[in-house]
Design a protein around this motif. Structure first.
Motif, PDB file in Angstrom:
ATOM      1  N   ILE A 185       0.918  -1.106  -0.125  1.00  0.00           N
ATOM      2  CA  ILE A 185       0.007   0.015  -0.015  1.00  0.00           C
ATOM      3  C   ILE A 185       0.943   1.135  -0.103  1.00  0.00           C
ATOM      4  O   ILE A 185       1.947   1.256   0.652  1.00  0.00           O
ATOM      5  CB  ILE A 185      -0.885  -0.166   1.258  1.00  0.00           C
ATOM      6  N   VAL A 186       0.684   2.116  -0.863  1.00  0.00           N
ATOM      7  CA  VAL A 186       1.342   3.400  -1.022  1.00  0.00           C
ATOM      8  C   VAL A 186       0.485   4.518  -1.275  1.00  0.00           C
ATOM      9  O   VAL A 186      -0.955   4.361  -1.392  1.00  0.00           O
ATOM     10  CB  VAL A 186       2.551   3.350  -2.228  1.00  0.00           C
ATOM     11  N   ASP A 187       1.013   5.702  -1.030  1.00  0.00           N
ATOM     12  CA  ASP A 187       0.315   6.946  -1.116  1.00  0.00           C
ATOM     13  C   ASP A 187      -0.180   7.040  -2.627  1.00  0.00           C
ATOM     14  O   ASP A 187       0.581   6.673  -3.568  1.00  0.00           O
ATOM     15  CB  ASP A 187       0.857   8.286  -0.894  1.00  0.00           C
ATOM     16  N   ILE A 188      -1.321   7.502  -2.915  1.00  0.00           N
ATOM     17  CA  ILE A 188      -1.842   7.640  -4.378  1.00  0.00           C
ATOM     18  C   ILE A 188      -1.085   8.697  -4.863  1.00  0.00           C
ATOM     19  O   ILE A 188      -0.870  10.104  -4.405  1.00  0.00           O
ATOM     20  CB  ILE A 188      -3.382   8.095  -4.369  1.00  0.00           C
ATOM     21  N   PRO A 189      -0.186   8.460  -6.020  1.00  0.00           N
ATOM     22  CA  PRO A 189       0.402   9.394  -6.808  1.00  0.00           C
ATOM     23  C   PRO A 189      -0.345  10.471  -7.182  1.00  0.00           C
ATOM     24  O   PRO A 189      -1.495  10.826  -7.466  1.00  0.00           O
ATOM     25  CB  PRO A 189       0.898   8.700  -8.048  1.00  0.00           C
ATOM     26  N   PHE A 190       0.420  11.668  -7.008  1.00  0.00           N
ATOM     27  CA  PHE A 190      -0.093  13.255  -7.451  1.00  0.00           C
ATOM     28  C   PHE A 190      -1.131  13.044  -8.947  1.00  0.00           C
ATOM     29  O   PHE A 190      -2.051  13.572  -9.052  1.00  0.00           O
ATOM     30  CB  PHE A 190       0.821  14.134  -7.447  1.00  0.00           C
ATOM     31  N   LYS A 191      -0.474  12.388  -9.760  1.00  0.00           N
ATOM     32  CA  LYS A 191      -1.005  12.515 -11.050  1.00  0.00           C
ATOM     33  C   LYS A 191      -2.473  11.637 -11.139  1.00  0.00           C
ATOM     34  O   LYS A 191      -3.150  11.758 -11.911  1.00  0.00           O
ATOM     35  CB  LYS A 191      -0.043  12.026 -12.034  1.00  0.00           C
ATOM     36  N   MET A 192      -2.511  10.668  -9.907  1.00  0.00           N
ATOM     37  CA  MET A 192      -3.905   9.645 -10.051  1.00  0.00           C
ATOM     38  C   MET A 192      -4.818  10.139  -9.251  1.00  0.00           C
ATOM     39  O   MET A 192      -5.866   9.965  -9.042  1.00  0.00           O
ATOM     40  CB  MET A 192      -3.327   8.461  -9.776  1.00  0.00           C
ATOM     41  N   GLU A 193      -4.459  11.235  -8.357  1.00  0.00           N
ATOM     42  CA  GLU A 193      -5.404  12.234  -7.308  1.00  0.00           C
ATOM     43  C   GLU A 193      -6.247  12.622  -8.043  1.00  0.00           C
ATOM     44  O   GLU A 193      -7.843  12.676  -7.362  1.00  0.00           O
ATOM     45  CB  GLU A 193      -4.713  13.087  -6.586  1.00  0.00           C
ATOM     46  N   TYR A 245      -8.281  11.093 -10.119  1.00  0.00           N
ATOM     47  CA  TYR A 245      -9.188   9.931 -10.447  1.00  0.00           C
ATOM     48  C   TYR A 245      -9.756   9.419  -9.152  1.00  0.00           C
ATOM     49  O   TYR A 245     -10.726   8.955  -9.042  1.00  0.00           O
ATOM     50  CB  TYR A 245      -8.659   9.005 -11.234  1.00  0.00           C
ATOM     51  N   TYR A 246      -8.735   9.350  -8.288  1.00  0.00           N
ATOM     52  CA  TYR A 246      -9.208   8.676  -7.124  1.00  0.00           C
ATOM     53  C   TYR A 246      -9.035   9.598  -5.574  1.00  0.00           C
ATOM     54  O   TYR A 246      -9.419   8.876  -4.592  1.00  0.00           O
ATOM     55  CB  TYR A 246      -8.058   7.513  -6.873  1.00  0.00           C
ATOM     56  N   GLY A 247      -8.685  10.614  -6.017  1.00  0.00           N
ATOM     57  CA  GLY A 247      -8.438  11.744  -4.435  1.00  0.00           C
ATOM     58  C   GLY A 247      -7.248  11.378  -3.814  1.00  0.00           C
ATOM     59  O   GLY A 247      -6.525  10.599  -4.406  1.00  0.00           O
ATOM     60  N   LYS A 248      -7.149  11.679  -2.524  1.00  0.00           N
ATOM     61  CA  LYS A 248      -5.984  11.609  -1.856  1.00  0.00           C
ATOM     62  C   LYS A 248      -6.081  10.427  -0.940  1.00  0.00           C
ATOM     63  O   LYS A 248      -7.256   9.878  -0.558  1.00  0.00           O
ATOM     64  CB  LYS A 248      -5.577  12.856  -0.846  1.00  0.00           C
ATOM     65  N   GLY A 249      -5.092   9.427  -0.665  1.00  0.00           N
ATOM     66  CA  GLY A 249      -5.025   8.419  -0.021  1.00  0.00           C
ATOM     67  C   GLY A 249      -4.401   7.382  -0.115  1.00  0.00           C
ATOM     68  O   GLY A 249      -3.065   7.597  -0.635  1.00  0.00           O
ATOM     69  N   LYS A 250      -4.685   6.202  -0.018  1.00  0.00           N
ATOM     70  CA  LYS A 250      -3.683   5.106  -0.090  1.00  0.00           C
ATOM     71  C   LYS A 250      -4.186   4.357  -1.272  1.00  0.00           C
ATOM     72  O   LYS A 250      -5.541   3.937  -1.539  1.00  0.00           O
ATOM     73  CB  LYS A 250      -3.731   4.333   1.147  1.00  0.00           C
ATOM     74  N   ILE A 251      -3.328   3.637  -2.184  1.00  0.00           N
ATOM     75  CA  ILE A 251      -3.732   2.795  -3.187  1.00  0.00           C
ATOM     76  C   ILE A 251      -3.014   1.563  -3.094  1.00  0.00           C
ATOM     77  O   ILE A 251      -1.872   1.438  -2.679  1.00  0.00           O
ATOM     78  CB  ILE A 251      -3.377   3.167  -4.684  1.00  0.00           C
ATOM     79  N   LEU A 252      -3.477   0.359  -3.344  1.00  0.00           N
ATOM     80  CA  LEU A 252      -2.953  -0.781  -2.996  1.00  0.00           C
ATOM     81  C   LEU A 252      -2.530  -1.508  -4.480  1.00  0.00           C
ATOM     82  O   LEU A 252      -3.030  -1.672  -5.503  1.00  0.00           O
ATOM     83  CB  LEU A 252      -4.163  -1.862  -2.807  1.00  0.00           C
ATOM     84  N   HIS A 253      -1.066  -1.806  -4.527  1.00  0.00           N
ATOM     85  CA  HIS A 253      -0.678  -2.592  -5.572  1.00  0.00           C
ATOM     86  C   HIS A 253      -0.755  -4.228  -5.220  1.00  0.00           C
ATOM     87  O   HIS A 253       0.439  -4.651  -4.396  1.00  0.00           O
ATOM     88  CB  HIS A 253       0.856  -2.160  -5.865  1.00  0.00           C
ATOM     89  N   PRO A 254      -1.746  -4.907  -5.638  1.00  0.00           N
ATOM     90  CA  PRO A 254      -1.859  -6.141  -5.260  1.00  0.00           C
ATOM     91  C   PRO A 254      -0.821  -7.216  -5.787  1.00  0.00           C
ATOM     92  O   PRO A 254      -0.308  -7.094  -6.866  1.00  0.00           O
ATOM     93  CB  PRO A 254      -3.361  -6.552  -5.697  1.00  0.00           C
ATOM     94  N   ALA A 255      -0.521  -8.264  -5.034  1.00  0.00           N
ATOM     95  CA  ALA A 255       0.231  -9.578  -5.444  1.00  0.00           C
ATOM     96  C   ALA A 255      -0.672 -10.119  -6.388  1.00  0.00           C
ATOM     97  O   ALA A 255      -1.787 -10.381  -6.153  1.00  0.00           O
ATOM     98  CB  ALA A 255       0.867 -10.251  -4.497  1.00  0.00           C
ATOM     99  N   ILE A 256      -0.014 -10.866  -7.505  1.00  0.00           N
ATOM    100  CA  ILE A 256      -0.868 -11.701  -8.238  1.00  0.00           C
ATOM    101  C   ILE A 256      -1.751 -12.788  -7.525  1.00  0.00           C
ATOM    102  O   ILE A 256      -2.652 -13.052  -7.893  1.00  0.00           O
ATOM    103  CB  ILE A 256      -0.071 -12.144  -9.383  1.00  0.00           C
ATOM    104  N   GLU A 257      -1.086 -13.157  -6.505  1.00  0.00           N
ATOM    105  CA  GLU A 257      -1.546 -14.356  -5.685  1.00  0.00           C
ATOM    106  C   GLU A 257      -2.881 -13.961  -5.099  1.00  0.00           C
ATOM    107  O   GLU A 257      -3.889 -14.619  -4.974  1.00  0.00           O
ATOM    108  CB  GLU A 257      -0.629 -15.000  -4.516  1.00  0.00           C
ATOM    109  N   GLU A 258      -2.828 -12.880  -4.720  1.00  0.00           N
ATOM    110  CA  GLU A 258      -4.104 -12.069  -3.858  1.00  0.00           C
ATOM    111  C   GLU A 258      -5.467 -11.989  -5.069  1.00  0.00           C
ATOM    112  O   GLU A 258      -6.553 -12.441  -4.835  1.00  0.00           O
ATOM    113  CB  GLU A 258      -3.880 -10.597  -3.564  1.00  0.00           C
ATOM    114  N   ILE A 259      -4.878 -11.725  -6.292  1.00  0.00           N
ATOM    115  CA  ILE A 259      -5.952 -11.476  -7.400  1.00  0.00           C
ATOM    116  C   ILE A 259      -6.544 -13.144  -7.813  1.00  0.00           C
ATOM    117  O   ILE A 259      -7.473 -13.312  -7.853  1.00  0.00           O
ATOM    118  CB  ILE A 259      -5.256 -10.848  -8.461  1.00  0.00           C
ATOM    119  N   GLU A 260      -5.550 -13.914  -7.756  1.00  0.00           N
ATOM    120  CA  GLU A 260      -5.778 -15.327  -8.064  1.00  0.00           C
ATOM    121  C   GLU A 260      -6.899 -15.862  -7.151  1.00  0.00           C
ATOM    122  O   GLU A 260      -7.858 -16.608  -7.332  1.00  0.00           O
ATOM    123  CB  GLU A 260      -4.510 -16.288  -8.158  1.00  0.00           C
ATOM    124  N   SER A 261      -6.659 -15.527  -5.867  1.00  0.00           N
ATOM    125  CA  SER A 261      -7.436 -16.222  -4.861  1.00  0.00           C
ATOM    126  C   SER A 261      -8.851 -15.676  -5.064  1.00  0.00           C
ATOM    127  O   SER A 261      -9.711 -16.183  -4.675  1.00  0.00           O
ATOM    128  CB  SER A 261      -6.817 -15.751  -3.578  1.00  0.00           C
TER     129      SER A 261
END
Length: 138
Positions: A6-14, A16-32
């Motif tokens: 989990i990282v801060d939402i990058p400025f250029k994506m704010e 679309y998503y606003g300020k906050g935290k964005i998850l970069h999921p592992a492929i295994e989490e998506i598979e589950s």
């Protein structure tokens, strides 16, 4: 195996998503999550992202990372012996288009075999013609 982070939402994506935290999921989490999609149902990248964000306590999950993970999963299944236990072909875009990856026409035919009609758009994309009862919600 990469871990989800989990990282801060990058400025250029704010915008679309606003300020906050964005998850970069592992492929295994998506598979589950993909494993849970039953026969005759489809799930969107957005639905997977919302569930992962909720599970990890993030504000949003990066949809591009989910889409790229699905393409990697599809590539793995296209190069090895076909394994139909992980139904990645049941994941579609929010606009109901089938995700374009290697052999996506074949995988789309599996959606149709499960009773969900498909149609082609003017641009040649494959669109899943499903109703609310055929959408899987995590």
């Amino acid at each position: 195996m990469k871990k989800s982070k989990i990282v801060d939402i990058p400025f250029k994506m704010e915008k679309y998503y606003g300020k906050g935290k964005i998850l970069h999921p592992a492929i295994e989490e998506i598979e589950s999550l993909i494993e849970k999609i039953p026969n005759g149902k489809v799930a969107t990248i957005d639905a997977i992202g919302k569930r992962l964000a909720k599970d990890f306590g993030a504000d949003v999950t990066c949809p591009m990372r989910i889409g790229n993970a699905i393409k990697k999963i599809a590539e793995r299944h296209s190069t090895k012996k076909i394994d139909l236990r992980l139904p990645f072909w049941r994941v579609i875009r929010s606009n109901e288009h089938v995700i374009k990856y290697k052999d996506f026409e074949f995988w789309a035919s599996l959606i149709e075999d499960e009773g969900i009609p498909l149609r082609f758009t003017r641009s040649g994309a494959i669109k899943v013609d499903c109703d609310a009862t055929q959408r899987f919600v995590f």
